[in-house]
Design a protein around this motif. Sequence first.
Motif, PDB file in Angstrom:
ATOM      1  N   SER A 226       0.862  -1.182   0.000  1.00  0.00           N
ATOM      2  CA  SER A 226       0.000   0.000   0.000  1.00  0.00           C
ATOM      3  C   SER A 226       0.897   1.231   0.000  1.00  0.00           C
ATOM      4  O   SER A 226       1.234   1.765   1.069  1.00  0.00           O
ATOM      5  CB  SER A 226      -0.911   0.008   1.224  1.00  0.00           C
ATOM      6  OG  SER A 226      -1.775  -1.104   1.223  1.00  0.00           O
TER       7      SER A 226
ATOM      8  N   ASP B 275       2.429   4.955  -0.038  1.00  0.00           N
ATOM      9  CA  ASP B 275       1.938   6.161   0.614  1.00  0.00           C
ATOM     10  C   ASP B 275       1.449   7.208  -0.378  1.00  0.00           C
ATOM     11  O   ASP B 275       0.556   7.996  -0.058  1.00  0.00           O
ATOM     12  CB  ASP B 275       3.039   6.779   1.482  1.00  0.00           C
ATOM     13  CG  ASP B 275       3.422   5.887   2.657  1.00  0.00           C
ATOM     14  OD1 ASP B 275       2.545   5.131   3.128  1.00  0.00           O
ATOM     15  OD2 ASP B 275       4.593   5.947   3.090  1.00  0.00           O
TER      16      ASP B 275
ATOM     17  N   ARG C  82      -4.164  -5.263   5.297  1.00  0.00           N
ATOM     18  CA  ARG C  82      -3.146  -4.736   6.201  1.00  0.00           C
ATOM     19  C   ARG C  82      -3.232  -3.224   6.367  1.00  0.00           C
ATOM     20  O   ARG C  82      -2.697  -2.683   7.336  1.00  0.00           O
ATOM     21  CB  ARG C  82      -1.749  -5.112   5.686  1.00  0.00           C
ATOM     22  CG  ARG C  82      -1.499  -6.600   5.600  1.00  0.00           C
ATOM     23  CD  ARG C  82      -0.081  -6.913   5.169  1.00  0.00           C
ATOM     24  NE  ARG C  82       0.203  -6.457   3.819  1.00  0.00           N
ATOM     25  CZ  ARG C  82       1.380  -6.563   3.215  1.00  0.00           C
ATOM     26  NH1 ARG C  82       2.398  -7.101   3.880  1.00  0.00           N
ATOM     27  NH2 ARG C  82       1.559  -6.142   1.983  1.00  0.00           N
ATOM     28  N   SER C  83      -3.883  -2.529   5.429  1.00  0.00           N
ATOM     29  CA  SER C  83      -3.809  -1.074   5.439  1.00  0.00           C
ATOM     30  C   SER C  83      -5.140  -0.434   5.073  1.00  0.00           C
ATOM     31  O   SER C  83      -5.577  -0.513   3.913  1.00  0.00           O
ATOM     32  CB  SER C  83      -2.729  -0.594   4.462  1.00  0.00           C
ATOM     33  OG  SER C  83      -2.764   0.810   4.326  1.00  0.00           O
TER      34      SER C  83
ATOM     35  N   GLN D 241      -5.492   2.782   5.016  1.00  0.00           N
ATOM     36  CA  GLN D 241      -5.120   3.908   4.164  1.00  0.00           C
ATOM     37  C   GLN D 241      -4.928   3.456   2.715  1.00  0.00           C
ATOM     38  O   GLN D 241      -5.279   4.173   1.776  1.00  0.00           O
ATOM     39  CB  GLN D 241      -3.838   4.570   4.671  1.00  0.00           C
ATOM     40  CG  GLN D 241      -3.467   5.846   3.913  1.00  0.00           C
ATOM     41  CD  GLN D 241      -4.521   6.924   4.029  1.00  0.00           C
ATOM     42  OE1 GLN D 241      -4.770   7.439   5.123  1.00  0.00           O
ATOM     43  NE2 GLN D 241      -5.155   7.274   2.922  1.00  0.00           N
TER      44      GLN D 241
END
Length: 251
Positions: free
Chosen positions: A61, A63, A164-165, A167
């Motif tokens: 993922s 940023d 897992r993310s 975001q």
Amino acid sequence: MPTISRDGVNIYYEDHGTGPAILLSHGYSSTTRMWTGQVEALQDRYRIITWDMRGHGQSDSPDEPTAYSEAATVDDMAAILQHLGIENAVIGGLSLGGYMSLAFNLAHPSMVRALMLFDTGPGYKNPVGREGWNVTAMKRAHTFETRGLDALGASAEVRVSQHRSAQGLAHAARGMLAQFDSRIIESLEGIAVPTLVLVGEDDQPFLGATDYMAKKIPGSKKVTIPAAGHAANLDQPAAFNAEVEKFLATL
């Protein structure tokens, strides 16, 4: 854990079985795990490749929000096939995965042997309709940013997935779930490969979209799975697999 690196972003995939290749792409906020029943049913006769889109499951993922897009997703699909030495494959997907399969066909037609479009749609010609879809996508992104992975919900395809993310899912909603033009829906009449259009009879939001695709794609086959919702492959796996196998046998 099998991955390929795409400019430093690790993309997770699974490669099962031998025979003619099939690449299956999951829906938004789902993962490769949603295809377990299809892998088990088909891997003795077909080579089944599944994968996690960026921001999902065991893939990275990043940023940077600009790392998430339709183009990046299509390029990830092509890179997986090229990494595995596969020149062309049956390209299939559910929901967002089906939309990305249409986008893949537009970008890489020589790599597409056939299409399988499950509980999905081709986007919008009308900018007003597209904006309505995008409002929903942005709300989903905001919800993941405020509630984290608790915002996943309990749909069938999500229940079998692990992420897992939060975001990453938010970035994916803004860059991959959202739509920015009408290229895909306008490409339907030019599709030149055998195409299966399948929908669960209870998947109300996508009944009209699948009817539209079946009418526009030359020679396509439309199938409705009784007593199934948006994840027809999970709601009625035996009926789903039978229709897929019937279609694959015609190629």
